[in-house]
Scaffold this active site. Structure first.
Site, short mmCIF file in Angstrom:
data_model
loop_
_atom_site.label_atom_id
_atom_site.label_comp_id
_atom_site.label_asym_id
_atom_site.label_seq_id
_atom_site.Cartn_x
_atom_site.Cartn_y
_atom_site.Cartn_z
CG ASP A 73 -20.20 -19.85 60.68
OD1 ASP A 73 -19.17 -18.75 60.16
OD2 ASP A 73 -19.55 -20.73 61.13
CG ASN A 146 -25.65 -22.02 56.45
OD1 ASN A 146 -24.85 -22.39 56.14
ND2 ASN A 146 -25.74 -21.95 57.61
CG ASP A 176 -40.40 -32.08 66.36
OD1 ASP A 176 -41.64 -32.70 66.51
OD2 ASP A 176 -40.00 -31.96 67.02
CB SER A 190 -28.04 -30.28 57.97
OG SER A 190 -28.78 -32.06 57.30
CG LEU A 191 -23.45 -31.77 62.01
CD1 LEU A 191 -22.91 -33.12 61.37
CD2 LEU A 191 -22.16 -31.06 61.79
CB SER A 192 -27.71 -30.13 65.60
OG SER A 192 -28.67 -29.46 64.50
#
Length: 291
Positions: A73, A146, A176, A190-192
């Site tokens: 990716d 992204n 952070d 973002s998902l993490s």
């Protein structure tokens, strides 16, 4: 037809797949071009390149029918930067694990080439995020597929990101950092950080804090027709901002504004693949250890 192949470094075991890709494209009558980074990879692997043409300027990409990204990716994100406003269709061939963007497995290269020849594919238009700043950043490559991220540097204390939507005050994030993600990027950083999954065709941005100090702060979905601006505070004089995998330090005096880019990234998708298939496989939905 004309196609440009882009890639960045390969393990020796991938050599036969690269050779197969070039041979198939040439056999189907393609004029095959390569980027400078892919050309260097061919040299390292000892792959013949006499029949290939080297892209010497990005403007040549306007003449291409396709750009073929060979890698993961991250390589495809790099290809999006190369193509930019030319909107040349990009096909992603994955050299490793299943990717959200580069979804074509190395064993399916022949099928992928035939898909291009027979035009049995869909073009997915993916929206991009655009950065406006009063200081030139990222050498003018001020867009990303992204996300855009504001982040503290190293082990410094948390920062405060005052955030505004179309000039109206939204919130001051003690965290952070802060992520502004496109629908494509919703499966990434973002998902993490607890952000939602969003269909690639949605017309939204996701605002996701990174390790927020206030636990009642949650990710927020907003229309991508909005403009999001920021003011940053912190004990450190420098902060990091990033567009996808590119990052640069800035100070708090730099004015930052995010909006949707005027052009899109066009991704080639085979009819045998879908975003939802990738979600199920990548996230192991429906998998039960007891079975």
């Amino acid at each position: 037809m004309k196609a440009t192949i882009h890639g960045i470094n390969f393990e020796p075991e991938f050599k036969p797949y690269i050779q197969k890709l070039i041979q198939l494209l040439t056999a189907e009558g393609f004029l095959v071009y390569v980027t400078s980074t892919f050309f260097r990879s061919l040299q390292k692997l000892g792959i013949p390149y006499d029949s290939l043409l080297l892209i010497s300027d990005k403007s040549q990409l306007t003449e291409m029918d396709f750009v073929i990204s060979v890698g993961g990716d991250g390589t495809l994100l790099d290809a999006v930067c190369l193509v930019g406003p030319h909107e040349t269709p990009i096909m992603g061939i994955n050299t490793g694990r299943l990717g959200f963007l580069a979804t074509i497995a190395k064993d399916d290269i022949a099928q992928a080439v035939q898909t291009l020849v027979s035009k049995t594919y869909d073009l997915e238009e993916r929206s991009l995020v655009h950065l406006d700043s009063d200081t030139e950043l990222f050498d003018g490559l001020n867009f990303g597929l992204n996300e855009f991220t504001i982040h503290k540097r190293d082990t410094s204390s948390m920062i405060t990101v005052h955030t505004y939507i179309d000039g109206a005050y939204l919130n001051s994030y003690w965290a952070d950092g802060l992520i502004i993600s496109t629908p494509t990027g919703s499966t990434g950083y973002s998902l993490s950080c607890g952000g939602p999954l969003i269909s690639p065709s949605a017309k939204n941005f996701v605002i996701t804090p990174v390790s927020p100090h206030n636990l009642n702060v949650r990710p927020m979905v907003v229309s991508d027709d909005t403009e999001i601006s920021f003011k940053i505070e912190g004990r450190s004089e420098k902060f990091l901002v990033s567009l996808d995998s590119r990052s640069t330090p800035i100070d708090a005096s730099v004015a930052l504004k995010i909006k949707k880019e005027k052009f899109v990234a066009k991704l080639v998708k085979c009819h045998t693949h879908s975003f939802y298939d990738t979600l199920r496989q990548k996230l192991s939905w429906g998998f039960d250890m007891r079975n």
